[in-house]
Motif scaffolding. Structure first.
Motif, mmCIF file in Angstrom:
data_model
loop_
_atom_site.group_PDB
_atom_site.id
_atom_site.type_symbol
_atom_site.label_atom_id
_atom_site.label_comp_id
_atom_site.label_asym_id
_atom_site.label_seq_id
_atom_site.Cartn_x
_atom_site.Cartn_y
_atom_site.Cartn_z
ATOM 1 N N TRP A 225 0.801 -1.210 0.000
ATOM 2 C CA TRP A 225 0.000 0.000 0.000
ATOM 3 C C TRP A 225 0.839 1.267 0.000
ATOM 4 O O TRP A 225 0.351 2.340 0.338
ATOM 5 N N ARG A 226 2.099 1.131 -0.403
ATOM 6 C CA ARG A 226 2.863 2.338 -0.759
ATOM 7 C C ARG A 226 2.412 2.750 -2.156
ATOM 8 O O ARG A 226 2.384 1.936 -3.079
ATOM 9 N N ILE A 227 2.048 4.008 -2.314
ATOM 10 C CA ILE A 227 1.588 4.530 -3.602
ATOM 11 C C ILE A 227 2.772 5.189 -4.312
ATOM 12 O O ILE A 227 3.392 6.106 -3.779
ATOM 13 N N GLY A 228 3.084 4.710 -5.499
ATOM 14 C CA GLY A 228 4.246 5.230 -6.212
ATOM 15 C C GLY A 228 5.527 4.632 -5.670
ATOM 16 O O GLY A 228 5.522 3.723 -4.817
ATOM 17 N N GLU A 229 6.638 5.154 -6.137
ATOM 18 C CA GLU A 229 7.942 4.662 -5.703
ATOM 19 C C GLU A 229 8.348 5.305 -4.384
ATOM 20 O O GLU A 229 7.816 6.351 -3.998
ATOM 21 N N GLU A 230 9.297 4.686 -3.698
ATOM 22 C CA GLU A 230 9.884 5.344 -2.520
ATOM 23 C C GLU A 230 10.503 6.666 -2.952
ATOM 24 O O GLU A 230 11.190 6.737 -3.970
ATOM 25 N N GLY A 231 10.234 7.706 -2.182
ATOM 26 C CA GLY A 231 10.772 9.020 -2.489
ATOM 27 C C GLY A 231 9.935 9.830 -3.465
ATOM 28 O O GLY A 231 10.270 10.980 -3.765
ATOM 29 N N GLN A 232 8.842 9.268 -3.952
ATOM 30 C CA GLN A 232 7.987 9.980 -4.906
ATOM 31 C C GLN A 232 6.867 10.740 -4.225
ATOM 32 O O GLN A 232 6.077 11.427 -4.879
ATOM 33 N N GLY A 233 6.801 10.671 -2.909
ATOM 34 C CA GLY A 233 5.664 11.231 -2.193
ATOM 35 C C GLY A 233 5.496 12.723 -2.336
ATOM 36 O O GLY A 233 4.367 13.215 -2.444
ATOM 37 N N PHE A 234 6.596 13.475 -2.358
ATOM 38 C CA PHE A 234 6.479 14.937 -2.408
ATOM 39 C C PHE A 234 5.850 15.418 -3.708
ATOM 40 O O PHE A 234 4.901 16.211 -3.682
ATOM 41 N N PRO A 235 6.329 14.972 -4.876
ATOM 42 C CA PRO A 235 5.636 15.387 -6.102
ATOM 43 C C PRO A 235 4.195 14.892 -6.178
ATOM 44 O O PRO A 235 3.334 15.567 -6.749
ATOM 45 N N ILE A 236 3.911 13.721 -5.596
ATOM 46 C CA ILE A 236 2.513 13.256 -5.545
ATOM 47 C C ILE A 236 1.675 14.228 -4.727
ATOM 48 O O ILE A 236 0.568 14.612 -5.122
ATOM 49 N N ALA A 237 2.209 14.642 -3.576
ATOM 50 C CA ALA A 237 1.477 15.572 -2.708
ATOM 51 C C ALA A 237 1.214 16.898 -3.409
ATOM 52 O O ALA A 237 0.102 17.439 -3.347
ATOM 53 N N LEU A 238 2.232 17.443 -4.091
ATOM 54 C CA LEU A 238 2.067 18.723 -4.775
ATOM 55 C C LEU A 238 1.054 18.617 -5.909
ATOM 56 O O LEU A 238 0.238 19.516 -6.118
ATOM 57 N N SER A 239 1.114 17.519 -6.646
ATOM 58 C CA SER A 239 0.170 17.312 -7.737
ATOM 59 C C SER A 239 -1.257 17.233 -7.203
ATOM 60 O O SER A 239 -2.186 17.827 -7.766
ATOM 61 N N ALA A 240 -1.431 16.515 -6.106
ATOM 62 C CA ALA A 240 -2.763 16.402 -5.499
ATOM 63 C C ALA A 240 -3.258 17.761 -5.013
ATOM 64 O O ALA A 240 -4.439 18.100 -5.168
ATOM 65 N N LEU A 241 -2.359 18.554 -4.433
ATOM 66 C CA LEU A 241 -2.760 19.838 -3.872
ATOM 67 C C LEU A 241 -3.181 20.825 -4.948
ATOM 68 O O LEU A 241 -4.022 21.698 -4.692
ATOM 69 N N ASP A 242 -2.616 20.739 -6.143
ATOM 70 C CA ASP A 242 -3.079 21.609 -7.228
ATOM 71 C C ASP A 242 -4.576 21.413 -7.451
ATOM 72 O O ASP A 242 -5.332 22.374 -7.588
ATOM 73 N N SER A 243 -4.998 20.141 -7.498
ATOM 74 C CA SER A 243 -6.422 19.864 -7.671
ATOM 75 C C SER A 243 -7.210 20.206 -6.412
ATOM 76 O O SER A 243 -8.336 20.721 -6.487
ATOM 77 N N GLY A 244 -6.616 19.941 -5.239
ATOM 78 C CA GLY A 244 -7.283 20.251 -3.983
ATOM 79 C C GLY A 244 -7.539 21.741 -3.810
ATOM 80 O O GLY A 244 -8.563 22.141 -3.236
ATOM 81 N N ARG A 245 -6.634 22.566 -4.317
ATOM 82 C CA ARG A 245 -6.830 24.013 -4.218
ATOM 83 C C ARG A 245 -8.038 24.463 -5.026
ATOM 84 O O ARG A 245 -8.744 25.396 -4.643
ATOM 85 N N LEU A 246 -8.280 23.804 -6.137
ATOM 86 C CA LEU A 246 -9.484 24.118 -6.899
ATOM 87 C C LEU A 246 -10.730 23.741 -6.107
ATOM 88 O O LEU A 246 -11.744 24.439 -6.162
ATOM 89 N N GLY A 247 -10.663 22.629 -5.372
ATOM 90 C CA GLY A 247 -11.790 22.246 -4.532
ATOM 91 C C GLY A 247 -12.092 23.301 -3.483
ATOM 92 O O GLY A 247 -13.263 23.665 -3.267
ATOM 93 N N ILE A 248 -11.058 23.810 -2.835
ATOM 94 C CA ILE A 248 -11.268 24.846 -1.820
ATOM 95 C C ILE A 248 -11.740 26.144 -2.459
ATOM 96 O O ILE A 248 -12.569 26.863 -1.887
ATOM 97 N N ALA A 249 -11.249 26.455 -3.651
ATOM 98 C CA ALA A 249 -11.728 27.646 -4.356
ATOM 99 C C ALA A 249 -13.225 27.545 -4.604
ATOM 100 O O ALA A 249 -13.978 28.514 -4.392
ATOM 101 N N ALA A 250 -13.688 26.370 -5.049
ATOM 102 C CA ALA A 250 -15.119 26.174 -5.290
ATOM 103 C C ALA A 250 -15.915 26.276 -3.991
ATOM 104 O O ALA A 250 -17.005 26.867 -3.961
ATOM 105 N N CYS A 251 -15.386 25.702 -2.917
ATOM 106 C CA CYS A 251 -16.055 25.817 -1.609
ATOM 107 C C CYS A 251 -16.175 27.278 -1.188
ATOM 108 O O CYS A 251 -17.220 27.712 -0.677
ATOM 109 N N ALA A 252 -15.111 28.041 -1.398
ATOM 110 C CA ALA A 252 -15.115 29.449 -1.007
ATOM 111 C C ALA A 252 -16.134 30.249 -1.822
ATOM 112 O O ALA A 252 -16.852 31.102 -1.284
ATOM 113 N N VAL A 253 -16.203 29.962 -3.119
ATOM 114 C CA VAL A 253 -17.183 30.665 -3.952
ATOM 115 C C VAL A 253 -18.603 30.295 -3.532
ATOM 116 O O VAL A 253 -19.489 31.154 -3.465
ATOM 117 N N GLY A 254 -18.828 29.022 -3.227
ATOM 118 C CA GLY A 254 -20.149 28.617 -2.750
ATOM 119 C C GLY A 254 -20.522 29.309 -1.461
ATOM 120 O O GLY A 254 -21.668 29.755 -1.276
#
Length: 389
Positions: A225-254
């Protein structure tokens, strides 16, 4: 007046109508009492899941709704206009599923239908006490056992939405001391030996959304249940947060749209000196500015979402959307309280709650100061590339 939508498909139109109906019939009557009592509305998330609203941007073959981000975010906005805690929860659940959906192996992704089906709820375990905005400084450690079958995780995660409530967490932990290159990503069970939780944080707003610490004490996570390779977590986190920021933007507009709706309704009904106060130019201009800000913020997050849907770079646009939308929410909810005057300062009207909830939108998923840094770095790189050519 509610937001006007331009659905890209008839299916999206039906989805918006369904969401608005659920929001008005199921969420609106429960929001204020649950927030007042600080009760986590677990049954609401099950309802949304069974209605197909917890996995909208993921492929249908994995149990998702197969909808573009442009549609998913407007659904999120409709929920936030009535109950921000629930909308933020849906955004966080979607964020928690992202690493598995995008970086997981085919074998790992076989679990996605279970996570997206509505019965399970996710959390995103990245932040730590000394590694909030500086996620690369996290210290929670995952040590691989000698036989390579599992990792032992020790450390504390803070400010975790759904902490103690979630059925699973996407966890980021250090597997080496190589700075940002030493972070790995894991999918972990919400109830597992070695995982305990702190008491819920006592927050200014979003009191219906549980936020708590996660304490890992030699918790065993299977290596599969390690997702991706060892040491790949930081770019995975940043990539996820780009999409997550859009989610919060939509919540804020709502949230801002909900505050605007209440302010307009009140101003149209409230009379002073023999006429509705909305007829007074000073107040009408304030409401006009609020409406302009809400629609501008909506256009900003939709532009970023459409870029994402087309496979174009959208990191800068996501940061701009998060910055603009959350600053707008703070300003519009504050003005809504002003429109209602003394009544706006009481808990008899929802704008007081909306104002308290707006503040945290400027903080989580990267503070707005961090968003300005991200945008500035993008501008600097663009300028350097132009100079080089």
């Amino acid at each position: 007046m509610p937001a006007e939508r331009m659905p890209p498909t008839p299916e999206a139109d039906d989805l918006f109508a369904l969401t608005r109906e659920i929001a008005q019939k199921e969420l609106a009557p429960r929001a204020a009492p649950a927030e007042e009592a600080g009760e986590f509305p677990r049954e609401i998330f099950r309802l949304l899941g069974r209605s197909g609203l917890l996995g909208l941007p993921y492929p249908e073959e994995h149990g998702g709704g197969g909808q573009p981000y442009e549609v998913y975010l407007q659904v999120l906005e409709e929920i936030a206009a009535v109950w921000a805690s629930v909308a933020v929860g849906v955004s966080v659940h979607t964020l928690a599923c992202y690493p598995l959906a995008v970086y997981g192996t085919d074998e790992q992704r076989k679990r996605l239908p279970e996570l997206l089906g509505g019965e399970l709820l996710g959390g995103y375990a990245l932040s730590e006490a000394h590694a909030g905005s500086d996620a690369g400084a996290l210290s929670t450690r995952a040590v691989l056992e000698e036989d390579g079958t599992a990792y032992r995780v020790t450390g504390t995660k803070t400010w975790i939405t759904h902490g103690g409530e979630a059925d699973f967490y996407t966890l980021f932990a250090r597997t080496s001391d190589e700075g940002t290159r030493g972070i790995s990503c894991f999918l972990v069970e919400g109830r597992m030996p070695g995982l305990t939780f702190g008491p819920p944080e006592r927050k200014m707003g979003l009191t219906g959304s549980t936020t708590a610490q996660l304490h890992f004490d030699d918790a065993r996570v299977a290596a599969q249940w390690r997702i991706g390779e060892e040491g790949q977590g930081f770019p995975i986190a940043l990539s996820a947060l780009d999409s997550g920021r859009l989610g919060i933007a939509a919540c804020a507009v709502g949230l801002a749209q909900g505050a605007l709706d209440h302010a307009v309704s009140y101003a149209a009904r409230r009379e002073q000196f023999g006429r509705p106060i909305i007829a007074n130019q000073g107040l009408a201009f304030m409401l006009a500015d609020m409406a302009a800000a809400v629609e501008s913020a909506r256009a900003t997050y939709l532009e970023a979402a459409r870029r994402r849907d087309r496979g174009l770079p959208f990191s800068r646009q996501a940061s701009i959307a998060k910055l603009v939308a959350t600053d707008t929410a703070m300003r519009v909810t504050t003005d809504a309280v002003q429109v209602l005057g003394g009544y706006g300062y009481t808990r008899d009207f929802p704008v007081e709650r909306y104002m308290r909830e707006a503040k945290v939108m400027q903080i989580f998923e990267g503070t707005n100061q961090i968003q300005r840094m991200v945008i500035g770095r993008h501008l600097a790189r663009t300028a350097a590339l132009q100079d080089a050519t």
